[in-house]
Scaffold this motif. Structure first.
Motif, PDB file in Angstrom:
ATOM      1  N   GLN A  13       0.905  -1.243  -0.440  1.00  0.00           N
ATOM      2  CA  GLN A  13       0.038  -0.119   0.395  1.00  0.00           C
ATOM      3  C   GLN A  13       0.654   1.021   0.020  1.00  0.00           C
ATOM      4  O   GLN A  13       0.410   2.327  -0.244  1.00  0.00           O
ATOM      5  CB  GLN A  13      -0.763  -0.006   0.862  1.00  0.00           C
ATOM      6  CG  GLN A  13      -2.173  -1.297   1.129  1.00  0.00           C
ATOM      7  CD  GLN A  13      -2.739  -1.394  -0.030  1.00  0.00           C
ATOM      8  OE1 GLN A  13      -3.457  -0.164  -0.492  1.00  0.00           O
ATOM      9  NE2 GLN A  13      -3.526  -2.073  -0.376  1.00  0.00           N
ATOM     10  N   GLU A  20       1.332   6.811  -6.948  1.00  0.00           N
ATOM     11  CA  GLU A  20      -0.048   8.262  -6.987  1.00  0.00           C
ATOM     12  C   GLU A  20       0.646   9.614  -6.880  1.00  0.00           C
ATOM     13  O   GLU A  20       0.637  10.384  -7.532  1.00  0.00           O
ATOM     14  CB  GLU A  20      -1.207   8.024  -5.788  1.00  0.00           C
ATOM     15  CG  GLU A  20      -1.697   6.080  -6.261  1.00  0.00           C
ATOM     16  CD  GLU A  20      -3.310   6.124  -5.380  1.00  0.00           C
ATOM     17  OE1 GLU A  20      -3.456   7.461  -4.326  1.00  0.00           O
ATOM     18  OE2 GLU A  20      -4.072   5.206  -5.379  1.00  0.00           O
ATOM     19  N   LEU A 215      -6.992   3.381   4.374  1.00  0.00           N
ATOM     20  CA  LEU A 215      -7.299   3.558   3.496  1.00  0.00           C
ATOM     21  C   LEU A 215      -8.081   4.522   2.585  1.00  0.00           C
ATOM     22  O   LEU A 215      -9.036   5.176   2.286  1.00  0.00           O
ATOM     23  CB  LEU A 215      -7.529   2.112   1.983  1.00  0.00           C
ATOM     24  CG  LEU A 215      -6.717   1.633   1.850  1.00  0.00           C
ATOM     25  CD1 LEU A 215      -5.866   0.408   1.057  1.00  0.00           C
ATOM     26  CD2 LEU A 215      -4.978   2.127   2.007  1.00  0.00           C
ATOM     27  N   ASP A 216      -9.674   4.547   3.519  1.00  0.00           N
ATOM     28  CA  ASP A 216     -11.210   4.437   3.460  1.00  0.00           C
ATOM     29  C   ASP A 216     -10.802   6.022   4.224  1.00  0.00           C
ATOM     30  O   ASP A 216     -11.391   7.476   2.862  1.00  0.00           O
ATOM     31  CB  ASP A 216     -11.906   4.305   4.334  1.00  0.00           C
ATOM     32  CG  ASP A 216     -12.655   3.276   3.870  1.00  0.00           C
ATOM     33  OD1 ASP A 216     -12.473   2.874   2.838  1.00  0.00           O
ATOM     34  OD2 ASP A 216     -13.260   2.516   4.521  1.00  0.00           O
ATOM     35  N   ARG A 219      -8.430   7.975   0.809  1.00  0.00           N
ATOM     36  CA  ARG A 219      -9.964   8.172  -0.369  1.00  0.00           C
ATOM     37  C   ARG A 219     -10.777   9.308   0.067  1.00  0.00           C
ATOM     38  O   ARG A 219     -10.860   9.906  -1.268  1.00  0.00           O
ATOM     39  CB  ARG A 219     -10.332   6.604  -0.618  1.00  0.00           C
ATOM     40  CG  ARG A 219     -11.764   6.478  -1.588  1.00  0.00           C
ATOM     41  CD  ARG A 219     -12.228   5.109  -1.617  1.00  0.00           C
ATOM     42  NE  ARG A 219     -12.886   5.123  -0.826  1.00  0.00           N
ATOM     43  CZ  ARG A 219     -13.978   5.284  -0.116  1.00  0.00           C
ATOM     44  NH1 ARG A 219     -14.346   6.319  -1.117  1.00  0.00           N
ATOM     45  NH2 ARG A 219     -14.590   4.784   0.621  1.00  0.00           N
ATOM     46  N   GLU A 222      -9.426  12.300  -0.519  1.00  0.00           N
ATOM     47  CA  GLU A 222      -8.710  12.835  -2.418  1.00  0.00           C
ATOM     48  C   GLU A 222     -10.353  13.382  -2.627  1.00  0.00           C
ATOM     49  O   GLU A 222     -10.434  14.058  -3.118  1.00  0.00           O
ATOM     50  CB  GLU A 222      -8.449  11.996  -2.404  1.00  0.00           C
ATOM     51  CG  GLU A 222      -8.326  11.765  -3.933  1.00  0.00           C
ATOM     52  CD  GLU A 222      -7.232  10.703  -4.742  1.00  0.00           C
ATOM     53  OE1 GLU A 222      -6.746  10.721  -5.861  1.00  0.00           O
ATOM     54  OE2 GLU A 222      -7.259   9.515  -3.787  1.00  0.00           O
ATOM     55  N   GLU A 223     -11.391  12.190  -2.024  1.00  0.00           N
ATOM     56  CA  GLU A 223     -12.457  12.949  -2.903  1.00  0.00           C
ATOM     57  C   GLU A 223     -13.042  14.091  -2.321  1.00  0.00           C
ATOM     58  O   GLU A 223     -13.502  15.145  -3.128  1.00  0.00           O
ATOM     59  CB  GLU A 223     -13.661  11.480  -2.473  1.00  0.00           C
ATOM     60  CG  GLU A 223     -13.831  10.386  -3.210  1.00  0.00           C
ATOM     61  CD  GLU A 223     -15.206   9.929  -3.163  1.00  0.00           C
ATOM     62  OE1 GLU A 223     -15.765  10.133  -1.929  1.00  0.00           O
ATOM     63  OE2 GLU A 223     -14.530   8.386  -3.098  1.00  0.00           O
TER      64      GLU A 223
END
Length: 247
Positions: A13, A20, A215-216, A219, A222-223
């Motif tokens: 990860q 990224e 990771l949530d 994510r 980022e959103e």
């Protein structure tokens, strides 16, 4: 203490996150080159540092934005100028249907001992005798050009109104998404991660659940910033359409 599988998954990860970040830097480099080109700056000049994105409230209604666009939008203003020009052409074509009168007066001062002063008055008239062959076709063409300009203005206004509506709805919906992120998703995901971390530290939960919670958080964060960028882009487009300073 963790298992070897947990360690390998964490390393994987981490490597994905580094990939990224590298892809993000590549995209930033391309955008820097485009912005410098638009600003007519040398490509070897210092990079442009963007300011921090902050959500600006949209207080204007759609009706207010549309009214401003009808007055200040350059494309609509250009179409209106074309209509004014064609209206003038129609008026000039109509004037050719009527006689044109002119009066001229001339006075010449001479030597009073030898000649008398010279006066002359002349009246002229121009009568249109080729009305059916010349004036009427010119008037018809001018009126057709005026109608075409009016149709183009209506089409341009409809296009501007549709794009304005789309950007206005996008700004409203994105603002609602940002509120959901701030008040719900972001704090909830962080709370879940902290709970998963505490449970994992007490050896009551496997590493998969902890990694998924982590990771949530990434994510959703980022959103959130992606939604901020979309919101600010729609605000900038509204300013471009309406000529207003919304910020």
């Amino acid at each position: 203490m963790g298992t070897q599988q947990d360690l390998l998954q964490a390393q994987l990860q981490q490597t994905k996150l580094l990939r990224e970040i590298a892809m993000h830097h590549l995209q930033v480099g391309k955008l820097e080159a485009q912005i410098k080109q638009l600003l007519n700056r040398p490509q070897d000049s210092p990079d442009i540092e963007p300011s921090e994105l902050v959500e600006m409230p949209l207080v204007q209604t759609y009706a207010e934005l549309l009214a401003a666009a009808e007055v200040q939008n350059p494309e609509i203003a250009s179409a209106k100028k074309v209509i004014e020009k064609q209206s003038l052409q129609v008026d000039l074509a109509r004037k050719d249907f009527y006689p044109d009168f002119n009066v001229q007066y001339t006075w010449q001062r001479t030597d009073p001992t030898q000649f008398r002063a010279y006066y002359m008055l002349s009246v002229g008239v121009r009568v249109p005798i080729y009305r059916s062959r010349k004036q009427r076709p010119e008037l018809a063409q001018a009126e057709a050009e005026k109608l075409r300009a009016g149709s183009e203005l209506q089409a341009q206004s409809q296009q501007i109104a549709a794009e304005l509506r789309a950007q206005y709805v996008l700004a409203q919906q994105t603002s609602e998404l940002l509120k959901i992120h701030r008040e719900g998703l972001s704090p909830q995901s962080r709370s879940e991660f902290q709970a998963a971390l505490a449970t994992y530290q007490s050896n009551k939960q496997d590493f998969q659940a902890l990694l998924a919670a982590f990771l949530d958080v990434l994510r959703l964060d980022e959103e959130y910033w992606q939604n901020v960028a979309e919101y600010e882009t729609s605000i900038a487009r509204l300013e471009q359409i309406t000529g207003l300073s919304i910020r």
